[in-house]
Design a protein around this motif. Structure first.
Motif, PDB file in Angstrom:
ATOM      1  N   CYS A 126       0.845  -1.183   0.000  1.00 51.34           N
ATOM      2  CA  CYS A 126       0.000   0.000   0.000  1.00 51.34           C
ATOM      3  C   CYS A 126       0.885   1.240   0.000  1.00 51.34           C
ATOM      4  CB  CYS A 126      -0.911   0.015   1.229  1.00 51.34           C
ATOM      5  SG  CYS A 126      -2.071  -1.379   1.281  1.00 51.34           S
ATOM      6  N   PHE A 127       0.611   2.154  -0.895  1.00 55.21           N
ATOM      7  CA  PHE A 127       1.402   3.379  -0.977  1.00 55.21           C
ATOM      8  C   PHE A 127       0.999   4.327   0.148  1.00 55.21           C
ATOM      9  CE2 PHE A 127       2.393   7.644  -2.467  1.00 55.21           C
ATOM     10  CZ  PHE A 127       3.696   7.486  -2.928  1.00 55.21           C
ATOM     11  N   VAL A 128       1.999   4.919   0.792  1.00 52.18           N
ATOM     12  CA  VAL A 128       1.735   5.847   1.885  1.00 52.18           C
ATOM     13  C   VAL A 128       2.027   7.265   1.405  1.00 52.18           C
ATOM     14  CG1 VAL A 128       2.258   6.498   4.259  1.00 52.18           C
ATOM     15  CG2 VAL A 128       2.353   4.090   3.572  1.00 52.18           C
ATOM     16  N   GLU A 129       0.986   8.070   1.301  1.00 55.35           N
ATOM     17  CA  GLU A 129       1.144   9.448   0.872  1.00 55.35           C
ATOM     18  C   GLU A 129       1.696  10.268   2.030  1.00 55.35           C
ATOM     19  OE1 GLU A 129       1.507  11.943  -1.934  1.00 55.35           O
ATOM     20  OE2 GLU A 129       0.108  10.342  -2.460  1.00 55.35           O
ATOM     21  N   GLY A 130       2.624  11.160   1.735  1.00 56.33           N
ATOM     22  CA  GLY A 130       3.157  11.999   2.796  1.00 56.33           C
ATOM     23  C   GLY A 130       4.554  12.492   2.490  1.00 56.33           C
ATOM     24  N   LEU A 131       5.142  13.090   3.481  1.00 59.63           N
ATOM     25  CA  LEU A 131       6.457  13.709   3.362  1.00 59.63           C
ATOM     26  C   LEU A 131       7.531  12.771   3.897  1.00 59.63           C
ATOM     27  CD1 LEU A 131       8.011  16.475   2.831  1.00 59.63           C
ATOM     28  CD2 LEU A 131       7.671  16.908   5.278  1.00 59.63           C
ATOM     29  N   LEU A 132       8.572  12.552   3.104  1.00 58.53           N
ATOM     30  CA  LEU A 132       9.688  11.764   3.602  1.00 58.53           C
ATOM     31  C   LEU A 132      10.483  12.589   4.616  1.00 58.53           C
ATOM     32  CD1 LEU A 132      11.114   9.940   0.447  1.00 58.53           C
ATOM     33  CD2 LEU A 132       9.982   8.884   2.404  1.00 58.53           C
ATOM     34  N   TRP A 133      10.931  11.922   5.655  1.00 63.06           N
ATOM     35  CA  TRP A 133      11.721  12.580   6.701  1.00 63.06           C
ATOM     36  C   TRP A 133      12.918  13.334   6.112  1.00 63.06           C
ATOM     37  CZ3 TRP A 133      14.732   9.186  10.792  1.00 63.06           C
ATOM     38  CH2 TRP A 133      15.412  10.035  11.687  1.00 63.06           C
ATOM     39  N   GLY A 220      17.461  -2.451   9.816  1.00 64.91           N
ATOM     40  CA  GLY A 220      18.667  -2.360   9.008  1.00 64.91           C
ATOM     41  C   GLY A 220      18.822  -1.104   8.175  1.00 64.91           C
ATOM     42  N   ASP A 221      17.725  -0.360   7.960  1.00 66.39           N
ATOM     43  CA  ASP A 221      17.842   0.841   7.128  1.00 66.39           C
ATOM     44  C   ASP A 221      16.777   1.869   7.507  1.00 66.39           C
ATOM     45  OD1 ASP A 221      18.888   2.523   5.216  1.00 66.39           O
ATOM     46  OD2 ASP A 221      17.930   1.539   3.517  1.00 66.39           O
ATOM     47  N   TYR A 222      16.660   2.118   8.811  1.00 64.64           N
ATOM     48  CA  TYR A 222      15.731   3.141   9.299  1.00 64.64           C
ATOM     49  C   TYR A 222      16.380   4.496   9.048  1.00 64.64           C
ATOM     50  CZ  TYR A 222      12.432   5.345  12.647  1.00 64.64           C
ATOM     51  OH  TYR A 222      11.456   6.118  13.269  1.00 64.64           O
ATOM     52  N   ALA A 223      16.324   4.912   7.808  1.00 58.60           N
ATOM     53  CA  ALA A 223      16.983   6.135   7.366  1.00 58.60           C
ATOM     54  C   ALA A 223      15.932   7.163   6.957  1.00 58.60           C
ATOM     55  CB  ALA A 223      17.906   5.826   6.190  1.00 58.60           C
ATOM     56  N   PRO A 224      16.307   8.439   6.888  1.00 55.36           N
ATOM     57  CA  PRO A 224      15.334   9.478   6.540  1.00 55.36           C
ATOM     58  C   PRO A 224      14.603   9.274   5.217  1.00 55.36           C
ATOM     59  CG  PRO A 224      17.274  10.480   7.500  1.00 55.36           C
ATOM     60  CD  PRO A 224      17.601   9.017   7.311  1.00 55.36           C
ATOM     61  N   ASN A 225      15.177   8.494   4.295  1.00 55.86           N
ATOM     62  CA  ASN A 225      14.485   8.245   3.027  1.00 55.86           C
ATOM     63  C   ASN A 225      13.539   7.047   3.112  1.00 55.86           C
ATOM     64  OD1 ASN A 225      16.718   6.470   3.227  1.00 55.86           O
ATOM     65  ND2 ASN A 225      16.660   6.099   1.024  1.00 55.86           N
ATOM     66  N   ASN A 226      13.477   6.402   4.278  1.00 63.09           N
ATOM     67  CA  ASN A 226      12.590   5.255   4.454  1.00 63.09           C
ATOM     68  C   ASN A 226      11.534   5.489   5.533  1.00 63.09           C
ATOM     69  OD1 ASN A 226      13.592   3.512   2.479  1.00 63.09           O
ATOM     70  ND2 ASN A 226      15.211   2.752   3.821  1.00 63.09           N
ATOM     71  N   VAL A 227      11.348   6.739   5.917  1.00 60.63           N
ATOM     72  CA  VAL A 227      10.370   7.066   6.948  1.00 60.63           C
ATOM     73  C   VAL A 227       9.483   8.200   6.439  1.00 60.63           C
ATOM     74  CG1 VAL A 227      10.020   7.848   9.325  1.00 60.63           C
ATOM     75  CG2 VAL A 227      11.962   6.367   8.778  1.00 60.63           C
ATOM     76  N   VAL A 228       8.175   7.934   6.359  1.00 63.23           N
ATOM     77  CA  VAL A 228       7.201   8.965   5.996  1.00 63.23           C
ATOM     78  C   VAL A 228       6.736   9.634   7.281  1.00 63.23           C
ATOM     79  CG1 VAL A 228       4.989   9.453   4.879  1.00 63.23           C
ATOM     80  CG2 VAL A 228       6.458   7.629   3.992  1.00 63.23           C
ATOM     81  N   VAL A 229       6.711  10.962   7.280  1.00 60.05           N
ATOM     82  CA  VAL A 229       6.369  11.688   8.500  1.00 60.05           C
ATOM     83  C   VAL A 229       5.203  12.638   8.270  1.00 60.05           C
ATOM     84  CG1 VAL A 229       8.732  11.543   9.365  1.00 60.05           C
ATOM     85  CG2 VAL A 229       8.040  13.545   8.032  1.00 60.05           C
ATOM     86  N   ASP A 230       4.600  13.031   9.374  1.00 59.50           N
ATOM     87  CA  ASP A 230       3.558  14.063   9.379  1.00 59.50           C
ATOM     88  C   ASP A 230       3.974  15.108  10.412  1.00 59.50           C
ATOM     89  OD1 ASP A 230       1.391  15.702   9.527  1.00 59.50           O
ATOM     90  OD2 ASP A 230      -0.069  14.136  10.001  1.00 59.50           O
ATOM     91  N   PRO A 231       4.543  16.238   9.984  1.00 58.55           N
ATOM     92  CA  PRO A 231       5.046  17.247  10.920  1.00 58.55           C
ATOM     93  C   PRO A 231       3.967  17.813  11.841  1.00 58.55           C
ATOM     94  CG  PRO A 231       5.876  17.650   8.699  1.00 58.55           C
ATOM     95  CD  PRO A 231       4.814  16.605   8.592  1.00 58.55           C
ATOM     96  N   GLN A 232       2.693  17.683  11.457  1.00 55.41           N
ATOM     97  CA  GLN A 232       1.613  18.228  12.268  1.00 55.41           C
ATOM     98  C   GLN A 232       1.100  17.236  13.307  1.00 55.41           C
ATOM     99  OE1 GLN A 232       1.231  21.407  11.629  1.00 55.41           O
ATOM    100  NE2 GLN A 232       2.638  21.141   9.906  1.00 55.41           N
ATOM    101  N   SER A 233       1.563  15.993  13.238  1.00 55.36           N
ATOM    102  CA  SER A 233       1.078  14.948  14.134  1.00 55.36           C
ATOM    103  C   SER A 233       1.959  14.831  15.369  1.00 55.36           C
ATOM    104  CB  SER A 233       1.036  13.604  13.401  1.00 55.36           C
ATOM    105  OG  SER A 233       0.847  12.541  14.303  1.00 55.36           O
ATOM    106  N   ASP A 234       1.340  14.510  16.501  1.00 62.19           N
ATOM    107  CA  ASP A 234       2.105  14.274  17.727  1.00 62.19           C
ATOM    108  C   ASP A 234       2.969  13.022  17.617  1.00 62.19           C
ATOM    109  OD1 ASP A 234       1.063  16.521  18.912  1.00 62.19           O
ATOM    110  OD2 ASP A 234      -0.547  15.456  19.949  1.00 62.19           O
ATOM    111  N   VAL A 235       2.567  12.087  16.762  1.00 60.54           N
ATOM    112  CA  VAL A 235       3.325  10.844  16.587  1.00 60.54           C
ATOM    113  C   VAL A 235       4.538  11.078  15.699  1.00 60.54           C
ATOM    114  CG1 VAL A 235       3.205   8.451  15.799  1.00 60.54           C
ATOM    115  CG2 VAL A 235       1.231   9.492  16.926  1.00 60.54           C
TER     116      VAL A 235
END
Length: 359
Positions: A126-133, A220-235
């Motif tokens: 499933c594609f996750v829409e959002g901003l990459l870290w 093994g690769d928890y890098a900024p290009n592998n994490v989708v973030v929501d800057p407005q979310s508390d999580v």
């Protein structure tokens, strides 16, 4: 000058599918496979990936990420990635792991035959829409939350096992000493000297501790290009992507990877962001006394790997050479800044943030 990797590193590159064939995939064949096995149709667009083939599928209702494994990736290794994601979905469903789409007959993937004598695996996510870290400058609070999330993932994976997890992965930081064969790929003598200093640090600090480090399956690769973030979310962390580098290794090497991407970005306080991330990580997964000194050196090793692999790739991909060398220069600059801080001061900084008084 010999710029070829040594025998061990060559084997690691091969076993990690970084030398695999990049034979083109017939778009019509891919669409037929998606329709037959998933009941999906729509616009298919290829996106960049280090190995194998990745596509973005846009249907009338949803979007998906379609992956075809590398030609030389063993099926158990491909299965490991899926099994890890399924396990996390089962035991820690609240974690924002990218979800797998099953086939019409409830399988996680299907064999994909390109007619070249190799068998690959087609998987859909499933594609996750959002901003990459990587596309934002996270503040201290957000970095702390990102660290906490990785700590939660590591805790959830403590009891997970898989036969393919013991594979040899070139990006596994414990194999860093074998990367010495790539140092000559860096043309700048200052960069080579910098890399050699990191190899020496790794030999002195990490290798003696390696037998005592906690081991388990890690992302093994928890890098900024592998994490989708929501800057407005508390999580903050919206989705964790790409389990392609999942491996059984030292747990502390998992936070060392994102720390490598965080250090050196500012000259005045090169470890500040890393301190915030690790403080968050420790909230969910405590760091013991043996691991803490190894963490910054493992991060420096990972940062060295990021630079060296780009020089190595630049020799093999002339069309990407300029981009790869610019990226390598960025990592060398960050590494130089990070290493300007004495190791004892870095370890003391981590101890203050994670609440370990040291001994």
């Amino acid at each position: 000058m010999n710029k070829s990797p040594d025998v061990v590193l060559q084997r690691l590159l091969e076993e990690s599918s970084l030398l695999s064939s990049s034979q083109c995939i017939d778009p019509l064949l891919l669409k037929n496979m998606l329709a037959r096995h998933y009941g999906l149709s729509g616009h298919v667009e290829r996106v960049g990936s280090e190995k194998g083939h990745t596509f973005r599928l846009k249907t009338s209702a949803n979007e998906f990420l379609v992956k075809v494994s590398p030609s030389d990736e063993p099926e158990p290794v491909t299965a490991l990635q899926i099994a890890t994601m399924r396990y996390l979905d089962d035991v820690a469903h609240a974690l924002p792991i990218q979800r797998i789409k099953s086939t019409l007959d409830n399988r996680d993937g299907v064999p994909f035959d390109l007619g070249d004598g190799t068998s690959r695996t087609l998987s859909v996510f499933c594609f996750v829409e959002g901003l990459l870290w990587e596309h934002m400058h996270a503040n201290v609070e957000q970095l702390t939350r990102a660290g906490d999330m990785l700590g939660r993932v590591n805790m959830a994976l403590r009891l997970f096992g898989h036969p393919a997890a013991a594979r040899s992965l070139v990006y596994d930081i414990r194999h860093f000493p074998h990367w010495a064969g790539l140092v000559e790929c860096a043309p700048d003598p200052k960069h080579r000297l910098l890399a050699q200093r990191v190899f020496k640090l790794f030999e002195e600090v990490v290798l003696p501790r390696l037998p005592s480090l906690d081991m388990q399956v890690i992302h093994g690769d928890y890098a900024p290009n592998n994490v989708v973030v929501d800057p407005q979310s508390d999580v903050f962390v919206k989705a964790i992507l790409d389990f392609g580098d999942t491996v059984h290794s030292a747990v502390i090497f998992d936070p060392a990877n994102p720390v490598a991407h965080l250090v050196g970005r500012t000259q005045d306080h090169p470890w500040q962001d890393a301190f915030a991330f690790v403080a968050g990580y420790e909230q969910s997964r405590p760091i013991n006394g043996s691991e803490l000194p190894a963490l910054p050196v493992a991060a420096l090793a990972r940062l060295t790997m990021l630079a060296l692999i780009r020089h190595w790739k630049a020799e093999r991909a002339p069309d990407q050479r300029e981009e790869l060398l610019a990226s390598a220069e960025y990592y060398w600059t960050n590494l130089q800044r990070a290493m300007a801080v004495p190791l004892d001061d870095i370890i003391a900084g981590f101890r203050r943030r994670v609440g370990d008084p040291g001994t």
